[in-house]
Scaffold this motif. Sequence first.
Motif, PDB file in Angstrom:
ATOM      1  N   LEU A 111      38.399  57.444  52.492  1.00 16.31           N
ATOM      2  CA  LEU A 111      39.526  57.332  53.415  1.00 16.31           C
ATOM      3  C   LEU A 111      40.851  57.135  52.693  1.00 16.31           C
ATOM      4  CD1 LEU A 111      38.010  55.068  56.219  1.00 16.31           C
ATOM      5  CD2 LEU A 111      38.382  57.531  56.288  1.00 16.31           C
ATOM      6  N   GLY A 112      40.816  57.118  51.363  1.00 18.15           N
ATOM      7  CA  GLY A 112      42.050  56.988  50.600  1.00 18.15           C
ATOM      8  C   GLY A 112      42.668  55.603  50.647  1.00 18.15           C
ATOM      9  N   VAL A 113      41.846  54.585  50.833  1.00 18.96           N
ATOM     10  CA  VAL A 113      42.344  53.206  50.832  1.00 18.96           C
ATOM     11  C   VAL A 113      42.846  52.873  49.422  1.00 18.96           C
ATOM     12  CG1 VAL A 113      41.662  50.783  51.136  1.00 18.96           C
ATOM     13  CG2 VAL A 113      40.783  52.547  52.688  1.00 18.96           C
ATOM     14  N   PRO A 114      43.974  52.180  49.298  1.00 19.42           N
ATOM     15  CA  PRO A 114      44.515  51.831  47.977  1.00 19.42           C
ATOM     16  C   PRO A 114      43.496  51.063  47.128  1.00 19.42           C
ATOM     17  CG  PRO A 114      46.150  51.399  49.667  1.00 19.42           C
ATOM     18  CD  PRO A 114      44.876  51.741  50.388  1.00 19.42           C
ATOM     19  N   GLN A 115      43.529  51.296  45.818  1.00 15.72           N
ATOM     20  CA  GLN A 115      42.542  50.720  44.918  1.00 15.72           C
ATOM     21  C   GLN A 115      42.544  49.189  44.939  1.00 15.72           C
ATOM     22  OE1 GLN A 115      40.002  51.922  42.959  1.00 15.72           O
ATOM     23  NE2 GLN A 115      40.338  53.792  44.155  1.00 15.72           N
ATOM     24  N   ASN A 116      43.714  48.583  45.066  1.00 17.83           N
ATOM     25  CA  ASN A 116      43.732  47.116  45.083  1.00 17.83           C
ATOM     26  C   ASN A 116      43.051  46.559  46.325  1.00 17.83           C
ATOM     27  OD1 ASN A 116      45.966  48.142  46.640  1.00 17.83           O
ATOM     28  ND2 ASN A 116      46.870  46.095  46.650  1.00 17.83           N
ATOM     29  N   VAL A 117      43.164  47.281  47.451  1.00 16.22           N
ATOM     30  CA  VAL A 117      42.481  46.867  48.681  1.00 16.22           C
ATOM     31  C   VAL A 117      40.973  47.077  48.534  1.00 16.22           C
ATOM     32  CG1 VAL A 117      42.250  47.272  51.164  1.00 16.22           C
ATOM     33  CG2 VAL A 117      44.501  47.374  50.087  1.00 16.22           C
ATOM     34  N   ILE A 118      40.584  48.213  47.935  1.00 20.79           N
ATOM     35  CA  ILE A 118      39.157  48.491  47.712  1.00 20.79           C
ATOM     36  C   ILE A 118      38.536  47.398  46.857  1.00 20.79           C
ATOM     37  CG2 ILE A 118      37.498  50.039  46.606  1.00 20.79           C
ATOM     38  CD1 ILE A 118      39.266  52.375  47.422  1.00 20.79           C
ATOM     39  N   ARG A 119      39.203  47.036  45.755  1.00 19.07           N
ATOM     40  CA  ARG A 119      38.649  46.012  44.865  1.00 19.07           C
ATOM     41  C   ARG A 119      38.486  44.678  45.594  1.00 19.07           C
ATOM     42  NH1 ARG A 119      41.984  48.695  41.011  1.00 19.07           N
ATOM     43  NH2 ARG A 119      43.710  47.274  41.468  1.00 19.07           N
ATOM     44  N   ARG A 120      39.479  44.331  46.419  1.00 14.36           N
ATOM     45  CA  ARG A 120      39.389  43.062  47.145  1.00 14.36           C
ATOM     46  C   ARG A 120      38.239  43.072  48.141  1.00 14.36           C
ATOM     47  NH1 ARG A 120      40.939  41.909  52.047  1.00 14.36           N
ATOM     48  NH2 ARG A 120      42.387  43.672  52.239  1.00 14.36           N
ATOM     49  N   ARG A 121      38.144  44.139  48.932  1.00 13.52           N
ATOM     50  CA  ARG A 121      37.096  44.189  49.962  1.00 13.52           C
ATOM     51  C   ARG A 121      35.702  44.241  49.330  1.00 13.52           C
ATOM     52  NH1 ARG A 121      38.846  48.271  54.833  1.00 13.52           N
ATOM     53  NH2 ARG A 121      41.041  47.645  55.046  1.00 13.52           N
ATOM     54  N   VAL A 122      35.551  45.043  48.281  1.00  8.35           N
ATOM     55  CA  VAL A 122      34.250  45.157  47.612  1.00  8.35           C
ATOM     56  C   VAL A 122      33.854  43.818  47.004  1.00  8.35           C
ATOM     57  CG1 VAL A 122      33.063  46.192  45.627  1.00  8.35           C
ATOM     58  CG2 VAL A 122      34.350  47.642  47.208  1.00  8.35           C
TER      59      VAL A 122
END
Length: 247
Positions: A111-122
């Motif tokens: 979905l093209g979520v920003p990498q910093n958001v991906i790292r936080r959620r993961v």
Amino acid sequence: MEILHIENLNFRYPKAEKDTLHNISLNIGQGDFTVICGATGCGKTTLLKLIKNELAPAGEKNGEILYNGKSIDSLGLRESACAIGFVGQNPDNQIVTDKVWHELSFGLENLGVPQNVIRRRVGEMASYFGIQDWFRKKTDELSGGQKQRVAIARALAMEPEVLLFDEPTSALDPQMVGEVLDVMKELAHEGMTMVVVTHEMAFARDVADRVIFMDGGVIVEQGDAHQVIEHPREERTRQFLARYSEG
């Protein structure tokens, strides 16, 4: 507050002689834990998949399925993917990448979520589900229970409002069943809105808010989980529960 509303839903598969679902109406409130049960072929999995646009089967559908007051047919791919999560029966069929951390981030990256958001959620999901110790492990080295935990964590990383489960323990051995049910119990205690197709009726009696019993594509009985399971009104419900309520 109502989050899902289904009104007079009918569905027929191509070339089928009769409807798989007939005149289905139900409401799901925010934070509700609803269990849908019934014998194989009663239409419960079809109903669940019709709520998730990306998984909806081909066929003739009429009636309404509303999410937060909007027809699910009007939801864009991104909104549908994020708002309504889905965890299926077989954990092997749900894993699509080679590493656990890849799997957790897969939907967000698509979905093209920003990498910093991906790292936080993961990171949050790995911590919540106790995945840290096998975060970089190959997915084909995981047990069935671990794979199902990863599938649930991946769905939750999308931050859905509703999480759908289609018999999430049916392919697991008894020990792994307990692990997955414990995860679902914790999510219920935290107020996650869940709709679960399952035969784990002892679990449903103890944890679910409401039970819906289906037979032949119709809702035969529904109500408070403990009331329906302990004091069913309909003979078809009693026969089903006699088979699945041990434990």
